[in-house]
Design an enzyme around this catalytic site. Structure first.
Site, PDB file in Angstrom:
ATOM      1  N   HIS A   1      -2.559  -3.441  -1.315  1.00 54.03           N
ATOM      2  CA  HIS A   1      -2.618  -3.131  -2.739  1.00 54.03           C
ATOM      3  C   HIS A   1      -2.979  -1.672  -2.954  1.00 54.03           C
ATOM      4  O   HIS A   1      -2.438  -1.009  -3.851  1.00 54.03           O
ATOM      5  CB  HIS A   1      -3.638  -4.039  -3.436  1.00 54.03           C
ATOM      6  N   CYS A   2      -3.862  -1.143  -2.137  1.00 57.30           N
ATOM      7  CA  CYS A   2      -4.284   0.250  -2.256  1.00 57.30           C
ATOM      8  C   CYS A   2      -3.122   1.222  -2.005  1.00 57.30           C
ATOM      9  O   CYS A   2      -3.117   2.332  -2.544  1.00 57.30           O
ATOM     10  CB  CYS A   2      -5.383   0.570  -1.254  1.00 57.30           C
TER      11      CYS A   2
END
Length: 345
Positions: A336-337
């Site tokens: 997600h980062c």
């Protein structure tokens, strides 16, 4: 304060995507020595899975890096037609935090970029000026309107249900290393004005090893408009146990705009991921929802399959795919980062 047009809002991650934006890693400060090369197989696997359902727009720092990526596509069974290269100077790989925040209007006919300020999580990793410039560069390239709120905000610090609610953490957004001149009420107003939300819900803190000061995308994620997964640590002697229990108790007290309590599904933590005596912030909550599936970081431990099965029971409209993040996580972030969605309209 210049507000975004009130008809625009940040859609939930499960909203159909036009593309996913990533910034290809080249900074060996995040993955020191051979660790940068060691994480490439996991990174290309992430690109491959995303590209099965949408374009992948890759910010590349140089011509040499673009040539390298092109040389690897066949090896990793990636369709080159799904890859779009954008030559932008960057400092690091964390596109969720430094990339553009794409908003759409209520009728899905227009798009807007919010260009938040970026200071590498409180000035921890200079230089970051190229990353800070990226949203504006992308807005100009796409010929999209953009607004600049003038404060620091990172995409990993906020989690949306697409129905007017955003979740975040006090440890990050109220940290004096971001916007020391703003109090909680003022920060809430910025979120409402520039993300198009009506409600801000707060948990306390993040997990051990998270150098972002507690990003929400490692602890609590919406899976539909009224359901969240909340990571919990089952070992009372683990450093994450108390803070995650506190977050859980706070979530149980929350009400959504429709008056409903959150539907909370507990998600286990993986075994501690320790590399070179450093505990990395491994979490199954750092999954990425793309058109082709839900891409979940796994860490070669018994909880992997438990977490995947929980998420498969929640995401019934697309596959849930576990991908190794044992090397990527050394950089203190995961799928997600590394990604930022561009919604379709």
């Amino acid at each position: 304060m210049n507000q975004a047009n009130k008809k625009f809002y940040f859609p939930a991650e499960w909203h159909p995507h036009k593309a996913t934006w990533i910034t290809f890693p080249h900074n060996d400060h995040s993955w020191q020595g051979d660790k940068l090369q060691g994480m490439y197989p996991e990174y290309f696997a992430l690109i491959r899975e995303i590209s099965k359902g949408e374009k992948v727009c890759i910010n590349v720092n140089s011509e040499e890096l673009e040539i390298f990526i092109q040389s690897q596509l066949t090896k990793y069974e990636i369709d080159a037609n799904q890859i779009i290269f954008h030559r932008h100077k960057t400092n690091d790989a964390w596109c969720r935090d430094h990339g553009p925040a794409f908003l759409i209007d209520r009728e899905n006919k227009e798009k807007l970029i919010v260009d938040w300020g970026y200071n590498a999580w409180g000035g921890k990793y200079p230089p970051y000026n190229d990353d800070n410039d990226l949203p504006n560069a992308i807005a100009q390239f796409l010929k999209l309107p953009s607004v600049s709120p003038g404060i620091v905000m990172e995409g990993g610090s906020v989690e949306f249900n697409g129905k007017g609610t955003v979740l975040t953490s006090r440890s990050c957004l109220l940290n004096p290393n971001r916007n020391p001149h703003l109090n909680q009420a003022q920060i809430e107003q910025y979120l409402k004005d520039f993300y198009g939300v009506e409600q801000v819900l707060w948990v306390s803190d993040g997990i051990v090893g998270d150098d972002t000061d507690g990003h929400i995308d490692d602890t609590v994620r919406f899976v539909n408009e009224d359901t969240v997964v909340a990571v919990v640590e089952n070992n009372p002697s683990d450093d994450n146990y108390k803070v995650l229990q506190k977050n859980l108790s706070e979530l149980k007290e929350m009400k959504l705009l429709n008056g409903k309590s959150l539907n909370i599904v507990e998600l286990p933590m993986p075994d501690a991921v320790v590399i070179d005596d450093f505990r990395a912030p491994g979490s199954y909550a750092n999954f990425y929802i793309c058109n082709a599936g839900v891409l979940v970081p796994i860490f070669d431990c018994p909880q992997d399959e438990i977490a995947l099965n929980i998420l498969r029971g929640l995401f019934t409209d697309r596959p849930v795919v576990g991908l190794s993040a044992k090397q990527i996580i050394w950089g203190q972030g995961s799928f997600h980062c590394l990604t930022q969605q561009e919604p379709d309209i």
